[in-house]
Write an enzyme that holds these catalytic residues in place. Structure first.
Site, PDB file in Angstrom:
ATOM      1  N   LYS A 172      -1.270  59.036  63.464  1.00 31.61           N
ATOM      2  CA  LYS A 172      -0.472  57.806  63.391  1.00 31.61           C
ATOM      3  C   LYS A 172      -1.635  56.759  63.977  1.00 31.61           C
ATOM      4  O   LYS A 172      -1.556  55.561  63.504  1.00 31.61           O
ATOM      5  CB  LYS A 172       0.543  58.088  64.329  1.00 31.61           C
ATOM      6  CG  LYS A 172       1.535  57.056  64.453  1.00 31.61           C
ATOM      7  CD  LYS A 172       0.994  55.939  65.542  1.00 31.61           C
ATOM      8  CE  LYS A 172       2.188  54.761  65.679  1.00 31.61           C
ATOM      9  NZ  LYS A 172       1.822  53.663  66.399  1.00 31.61           N
TER      10      LYS A 172
ATOM     11  N   HIS B 156      -3.130  49.153  76.764  1.00 27.67           N
ATOM     12  CA  HIS B 156      -1.993  48.931  75.967  1.00 27.67           C
ATOM     13  C   HIS B 156      -1.213  47.764  76.805  1.00 27.67           C
ATOM     14  O   HIS B 156      -0.382  46.953  76.456  1.00 27.67           O
ATOM     15  CB  HIS B 156      -1.309  50.478  75.836  1.00 27.67           C
ATOM     16  CG  HIS B 156      -0.296  50.073  75.097  1.00 27.67           C
ATOM     17  ND1 HIS B 156      -0.206  50.140  73.465  1.00 27.67           N
ATOM     18  CD2 HIS B 156       1.414  50.159  75.186  1.00 27.67           C
ATOM     19  CE1 HIS B 156       0.830  49.885  73.024  1.00 27.67           C
ATOM     20  NE2 HIS B 156       1.733  50.154  73.958  1.00 27.67           N
TER      21      HIS B 156
ATOM     22  N   ASP C  56       1.205  49.049  48.787  1.00 29.33           N
ATOM     23  CA  ASP C  56       2.311  49.528  49.227  1.00 29.33           C
ATOM     24  C   ASP C  56       1.810  50.533  50.162  1.00 29.33           C
ATOM     25  O   ASP C  56       1.464  51.772  49.947  1.00 29.33           O
ATOM     26  CB  ASP C  56       2.711  50.395  47.846  1.00 29.33           C
ATOM     27  CG  ASP C  56       4.021  51.184  47.846  1.00 29.33           C
ATOM     28  OD1 ASP C  56       4.393  51.381  49.193  1.00 29.33           O
ATOM     29  OD2 ASP C  56       4.604  51.715  46.982  1.00 29.33           O
TER      30      ASP C  56
ATOM     31  N   GLU D 230       2.189  45.935  66.768  1.00 28.10           N
ATOM     32  CA  GLU D 230       1.839  46.826  67.870  1.00 28.10           C
ATOM     33  C   GLU D 230       0.836  46.054  68.665  1.00 28.10           C
ATOM     34  O   GLU D 230      -0.494  45.618  68.124  1.00 28.10           O
ATOM     35  CB  GLU D 230       1.565  48.067  67.735  1.00 28.10           C
ATOM     36  CG  GLU D 230       1.299  49.090  68.917  1.00 28.10           C
ATOM     37  CD  GLU D 230       1.091  50.449  68.309  1.00 28.10           C
ATOM     38  OE1 GLU D 230       1.640  50.919  67.561  1.00 28.10           O
ATOM     39  OE2 GLU D 230       0.341  51.186  69.264  1.00 28.10           O
TER      40      GLU D 230
END
Ligand code: MEV
Length: 438
Positions: free
Chosen positions: A280, A393, A296, A85
């Protein structure tokens, strides 16, 4: 329709590619070309990657970036991050720089306990089962001595085994709830091996336990497996500064900014839709470091989100307050991470990530990862309560759009210059690109 295939895993890599390209893609030649293009020219390195999983046909690259200027407990670190991202590394770097001048990040380890369980069914009397457990406990420990020897040498091992009656949740369901200290290993293999040994001793000894009836001797072990819910493998990371030093925005005052931040966190605490997106954003930072260090990320994700709902409702993992004109922002998060074992000693880039991080212990890695999550959340929420996230962004996404359009280096330069003072949207980029092209 393509027929099922047997023995796929036995084919050579080239045969696998041939089969997949012919049966599942429209242009087999270009499929093969792209898969081969991503093979490493270093044959040994490629073989290492081939052998990580079954049926490898190529490699899948993600960018490895670095976010510098993280001051964590007075130690200055650059944090490697693996993420696709566009804005994540930029946001982390910006937050790190901001807090560098305000005392940096402070962290504390609140616990390192790992958990594993042997799940079993038993239809008899609980008091007899309890007596059996008391009887079998020392045998369980003795039988697993060869497995725990090395871990004990490093200061870890089994810390407790508890018999738990779970029949209020499911008829006849009991478990051995076991806790472990695994020091610098994530510990999945160690824990699972121990649990399988516990189960085998438990079943064997049940056969010899006199007070059990014939039926009770047949305790049915359903499964033995570690739990990725590790609420006592916990780390706290925090930043704080006088409110007047929160000079992040030209549009609102430091006081307004601090109050908006606290309100934004309050919203994420109150409302699960917002909490999920809020968390998130935290995981953008956390997963990126977890991936770079060969840990992991699925285990971390599962454990973190379970922790976010530990009080019966999904909520924010970060907290904020203003007290005596001081703004404090912190995270408390379970992170069962390892710095030895697994991919950590195998993947050359993982080894390098550890070197960049100054060879952290598992506890230090927990602190670094928690900081990356906190920094990421600070970056995201501070943008959200000021300019909105799209400005930053889309600026970062500009290169992706230009690459999609096939812009040349010269065109990219010119367009990036133009968008330094203009708003990036997909259509505005397309318009400027076409204008330059023509
Ligand atoms: C995007 O990847 C992450 C954010 O949505 C996080 C947030 O809303 O806090 C910006």
């Amino acid at each position: 329709m393509t027929k099922p295939i047997t023995g796929f895993s036995k084919l050579t890599k080239k045969e696998k590619i041939e089969w997949i390209a012919t049966h599942y893609t429209q242009h087999p030649e270009s499929t093969k070309e792209i898969l081969f293009k991503y093979w490493n020219t270093d044959v040994q390195l490629q073989q290492l990657h081939d052998e990580f999983i079954e049926n490898t046909i190529s490699n899948f690259y993600l960018p490895l970036g670095v976010a510098p200027n993280f001051l964590i407990n007075e130690k200055l670190l650059a944090i490697p991050m693996v993420i696709e991202e566009s804005s994540v590394v930029a946001a982390a770097s910006k937050a790190a720089k901001f807090w560098l001048d305000r005392g940096g990040f402070k962290t504390t380890i609140l616990g390192t306990e790992k958990i594993g369980q042997v799940h079993f069914m038993y239809t008899g009397d609980f008091s007899i089962l309890r007596d059996f457990f008391t009887d079998v406990y020392p045998k369980i420990i003795t039988d697993s001595a060869s497995l725990t020897k090395n871990m004990e040498k490093r200061g870890g091992g089994i810390t407790n085994i508890e018999l738990r009656d779970q029949t209020d949740k499911l008829d006849h369901y009991y478990q051995l709830h076991c806790t472990f200290e695994t020091i610098d290993a994530m510990g999945a293999n160690f824990i699972n091996s121990c649990l399988e040994q516990f189960a085998s001793t438990f079943k064997r000894e049940a056969q010899n336990f006199e007070p059990f009836s014939k039926e009770e001797k047949n305790i049915e072990v359903v499964m033995s497996i570690l739990s990725n819910y590790t609420p006592n493998c916990l780390v706290k990371a925090e930043v704080s500064c006088p409110v007047e030093e929160l000079t992040l925005s030209n549009e609102i005052s430091p006081k307004e900014f601090a109050e908006k931040m606290v309100r934004a966190i309050a919203i994420a605490k109150a409302e699960p839709h917002r909490a999920v997106t809020h968390n998130k954003g935290i995981m953008n930072g956390i997963d990126a470091v977890v991936l770079a260090t060969g840990n992991d990320f699925r285990a971390i994700e599962a454990g973190v989100h379970a922790y976010a709902s530990k009080d019966g409702r999904y909520t924010s993992l970060t907290h904020a307050k203003i007290e005596n004109d001081v703004f404090t922002f912190w995270i408390e998060i379970p992170l069962a991470l390892g710095t030895i074992g697994g991919l950590t000693n195998l993947h050359p880039l993982v080894k390098l990530a550890f070197e960049i991080l100054q060879k952290p212990t598992a506890k230090e890695l927990m602190q670094i990862v928690a900081v990356a999550g906190l920094a990421q959340n600070f970056g995201a929420v501070s943008s959200l309560v000021t300019t909105g996230i799209q400005e930053g962004h889309m600026k970062m996404h500009l290169l992706n759009i230009l690459n999609q359009l096939g812009a040349t280096e010269a065109e990219k330069k010119e367009i990036i210059r133009y968008f330094k003072t203009n708003t990036v949207t997909h259509s505005s980029v397309l318009e400027v690109y076409n204008r330059i092209k023509n």
